[in-house]
Enzyme design. Structure first.
Site, mmCIF file in Angstrom:
data_model
loop_
_atom_site.group_PDB
_atom_site.id
_atom_site.type_symbol
_atom_site.label_atom_id
_atom_site.label_comp_id
_atom_site.label_asym_id
_atom_site.label_seq_id
_atom_site.Cartn_x
_atom_site.Cartn_y
_atom_site.Cartn_z
ATOM 1 N N ARG A 1 61.122 38.384 18.712
ATOM 2 C CA ARG A 1 61.060 39.287 19.968
ATOM 3 C C ARG A 1 61.311 38.239 21.201
ATOM 4 O O ARG A 1 61.817 38.537 22.282
ATOM 5 C CB ARG A 1 59.405 39.585 20.085
ATOM 6 C CG ARG A 1 59.395 40.903 19.201
ATOM 7 C CD ARG A 1 58.006 41.194 19.087
ATOM 8 N NE ARG A 1 57.274 41.327 20.357
ATOM 9 C CZ ARG A 1 55.949 41.133 20.682
ATOM 10 N NH1 ARG A 1 54.940 40.580 19.859
ATOM 11 N NH2 ARG A 1 55.383 41.507 21.801
ATOM 12 N N LYS B 1 46.657 40.153 14.202
ATOM 13 C CA LYS B 1 45.858 38.637 14.049
ATOM 14 C C LYS B 1 44.268 38.846 13.899
ATOM 15 O O LYS B 1 43.567 38.325 13.054
ATOM 16 C CB LYS B 1 46.384 37.958 15.070
ATOM 17 C CG LYS B 1 47.765 37.626 14.918
ATOM 18 C CD LYS B 1 48.182 36.458 15.931
ATOM 19 C CE LYS B 1 48.664 36.766 17.301
ATOM 20 N NZ LYS B 1 49.964 37.471 17.289
ATOM 21 N N LYS B 2 43.884 40.081 14.676
ATOM 22 C CA LYS B 2 42.578 40.174 14.762
ATOM 23 C C LYS B 2 41.821 40.752 13.528
ATOM 24 O O LYS B 2 40.809 40.843 13.489
ATOM 25 C CB LYS B 2 42.206 40.804 16.039
ATOM 26 C CG LYS B 2 42.640 39.960 17.317
ATOM 27 C CD LYS B 2 42.220 38.739 17.469
ATOM 28 C CE LYS B 2 43.325 37.680 18.191
ATOM 29 N NZ LYS B 2 42.722 36.268 18.416
ATOM 30 N N ASP C 1 36.114 37.306 19.283
ATOM 31 C CA ASP C 1 37.291 36.688 20.053
ATOM 32 C C ASP C 1 37.785 37.541 21.043
ATOM 33 O O ASP C 1 37.356 38.530 21.497
ATOM 34 C CB ASP C 1 38.320 36.900 18.892
ATOM 35 C CG ASP C 1 39.344 35.721 19.019
ATOM 36 O OD1 ASP C 1 39.390 34.845 19.961
ATOM 37 O OD2 ASP C 1 40.303 35.714 18.170
ATOM 38 N N LYS C 2 38.592 36.678 21.738
ATOM 39 C CA LYS C 2 39.214 37.085 22.856
ATOM 40 C C LYS C 2 40.725 36.772 22.653
ATOM 41 O O LYS C 2 40.967 35.513 22.168
ATOM 42 C CB LYS C 2 38.780 36.567 24.122
ATOM 43 C CG LYS C 2 39.466 36.561 25.456
ATOM 44 C CD LYS C 2 40.321 35.019 25.725
ATOM 45 C CE LYS C 2 41.283 35.245 26.539
ATOM 46 N NZ LYS C 2 42.426 34.190 26.651
ATOM 47 N N HIS C 3 41.487 37.649 23.184
ATOM 48 C CA HIS C 3 43.125 37.316 23.107
ATOM 49 C C HIS C 3 43.632 37.784 24.848
ATOM 50 O O HIS C 3 43.314 38.686 25.117
ATOM 51 C CB HIS C 3 43.745 38.238 22.046
ATOM 52 C CG HIS C 3 45.095 37.743 21.822
ATOM 53 N ND1 HIS C 3 45.395 36.600 20.736
ATOM 54 C CD2 HIS C 3 46.377 37.886 21.927
ATOM 55 C CE1 HIS C 3 46.610 36.466 20.509
ATOM 56 N NE2 HIS C 3 47.094 37.308 21.461
ATOM 57 N N SER C 4 44.823 37.121 24.905
ATOM 58 C CA SER C 4 45.403 37.328 26.200
ATOM 59 C C SER C 4 46.728 37.901 26.085
ATOM 60 O O SER C 4 47.352 37.411 25.093
ATOM 61 C CB SER C 4 45.395 36.204 27.042
ATOM 62 O OG SER C 4 46.413 36.204 28.328
ATOM 63 N N THR D 1 48.379 29.156 24.017
ATOM 64 C CA THR D 1 46.995 28.295 23.971
ATOM 65 C C THR D 1 47.605 27.214 22.845
ATOM 66 O O THR D 1 47.149 25.938 22.916
ATOM 67 C CB THR D 1 45.959 28.977 23.373
ATOM 68 O OG1 THR D 1 45.616 29.923 24.410
ATOM 69 C CG2 THR D 1 45.075 28.643 22.993
ATOM 70 N N SER E 1 50.972 43.167 17.126
ATOM 71 C CA SER E 1 51.106 41.642 16.951
ATOM 72 C C SER E 1 49.637 41.220 17.250
ATOM 73 O O SER E 1 49.239 40.239 16.506
ATOM 74 C CB SER E 1 51.925 41.118 18.045
ATOM 75 O OG SER E 1 51.718 39.747 18.181
#
Ligand code: IUR
Length: 460
Positions: free
Chosen positions: A178, A197-198, A90-93, A130, A193
């Site tokens: 937040r 999730k990951k 996975d990728k997250h930004s 997203t 955070s």
């Protein structure tokens, strides 16, 4: 430990006071706070106060790891067949302007044989989320149970979903608070955070795109590097292989900003076109993932594999499968993924009024400042004022010039899609001020990716 109440555990005001005064929270204290958040026994004002105490006093890596685990354990853990174990990526930004990378990268990775169970976020502050972009596609459902996620991965190889009552519920509650308490830009809160999730996704490898620049959470590269190091370090403590890419966020990524327009631009990229900065970043992030996960011998070869999925239509095929699996009617998914941009007209939300602004003088485009563009767009309806507010998917901005390009006076440089009647003088002024021209020769801009921070296992 903070003073216990009559039931034997520290009261929430005691925990807040302890962190406020610079103390270190014990595991049982962090867990009891997160449990209270999940069960609804901690009041919103107390959550806000604790978030502010953490924002101001920080947390060490040990506290951050415990917070991450407690958030991850606030809901269900995802389970995958053994055969998928090494394929889960996975990728997250951390959030940017015009950042539609996940929409393209998830199906591109699926086309390379990976499984991508992406739990993504909504817009925070001026940045777009997203999930919000995907909801611009009629019928797309981001609410999926763990069982449905497994089916989605079987059918499409990837899915993009939101956190929910079942998936990391405590992160959902903290994330929304937040956003309205000026506590987004906290290193431990961002780390916990993202990684909670990951951790739930049971991944083999994760790449986090940590943005820096005027329109990022952290303007300076040094501070972004600290966040990147925390993500990689806490990831290692959790047994997750995490790499962090430091990428620039001064000008928007690609040419389009706004939900419907960004989906259209993502489709162009999935068809092998689209703006070069966007395609390059997708190839670099995807290439890093394939390399770190042992599916490509080098980063460059991984990047070439990702590029090939965009050119040969296989990533677009996976995207279409994901749309259908997540609720988009088959004929709409087919029309979106097999037509030209002209044939797609009217299928995605586009605001009725278009207004173009022109350059006031000649020069070379030095920068197109993403922050004022995003702020104006937010005011035009693309962002939320309060958690849960509905969004206008049809408003957006399209850049008609690129950084490094020479322009003459009077050149249309931005097209604004809005709901009318006209842009206000303040909107026009702020948009015009976003365009920075210089007297230098035209140039090719540097790639966005500036540094890749590797997990300890890859450092040789
Ligand atoms: N994405 C997340 O999932 N959490 C955060 O805190 C940020 C981005 I910033």
């Amino acid at each position: 430990m903070a003073a216990p109440d009559r039931t034997g555990s520290a009261s929430i005001p005691e925990l807040i006071r302890k962190k406020r005064d610079g103390g270190r929270l014990e595991e049982v204290e962090i867990r009891s706070f997160v449990q209270g958040v999940t069960e609804g026994t901690v009041q919103e004002a107390q959550i806000g106060a604790m978030l502010m105490a953490i924002r101001l006093q920080g947390m060490d890596l040990g506290e951050t790891e415990i917070l991450t685990r407690a958030l991850a354990e606030s809901g269900q853990q995802l389970q995958w067949p053994e055969a998928w174990r090494r394929l889960m990526v996975d990728k997250h930004s951390t959030g940017g302007v015009g950042d539609k990378v996940s929409l393209i990268l998830a199906p591109a990775l699926a086309a390379c044989g990976c499984k991508v169970p992406m739990i993504s976020g909504r817009g925070l502050g001026h940045t777009g989320g997203t999930l919000d972009k995907l909801e611009a596609i009629p019928g797309f459902s981001v609410v999926q149970s763990p069982e449905q996620m497994r089916e989605l991965l079987e059918q499409a190889g990837c899915c993009i979903v939101g956190q929910s009552q079942e998936l990391v519920p405590a992160d959902g509650i903290l994330y929304a608070i937040r956003d309205v308490t000026a506590t987004v830009d906290s290193l431990p809160l961002i780390t916990a955070s993202i990684l909670s999730k990951k951790a739930v996704e049971q991944l083999s490898t994760l790449v986090v795109d940590v943005k820096f620049g005027e329109a990022a959470i952290f303007p300076s590269q040094e501070r972004a590097r600290e966040l990147a190091q925390a993500l990689v370090g806490v990831g290692a403590r959790l047994g997750l292989r995490v790499a962090a890419a430091l990428t620039t966020m001064d000008s928007p990524l690609g040419c389009c900003v706004g939900h419907g327009l960004e989906v259209e631009e993502a489709l162009r990229c999935l068809e092998g076109g689209g703006p070069p900065d966007l395609r390059d970043l997708i190839a670099q992030l995807g290439g890093s993932l394939l390399w770190l996960n042992g599916q490509a011998p080098t980063l460059a070869q991984g990047a070439a594999q990702i590029g090939a999925t965009l050119d040969n239509g296989s990533a677009l095929g996976q995207f279409q499968a994901m749309l259908e699996a997540q609720g988009v009617a088959s004929d709409l998914a087919r029309a979106l993924c097999s037509g030209s941009p002209a044939q797609r007209q009217g299928l995605l939300p586009t605001a009725p009024t278009k207004e173009e602004l022109k350059t006031a003088s000649e020069g070379t485009v030095e920068k197109i400042r993403a922050l004022p563009l995003a702020q104006v767009l937010h005011e035009l309806g693309a962002g939320r004022k309060r958690a849960g507010d509905p969004l206008h998917f049809d408003v957006g901005l399209e850049l008609l010039v690129s950084v490094g390009q020479r322009v003459s006076a009077g050149t249309p440089w931005i097209r604004v899609y809005h709901r009318g009647p006209g842009l206000s003088p303040s909107h026009r002024q702020r948009l015009q001020e976003a365009l920075r021209l210089s007297g230098r020769e035209p140039f090719v801009p540097d790639p966005c990716l500036r540094e890749l921070i590797l997990p300890p296992s890859m450092k040789g």
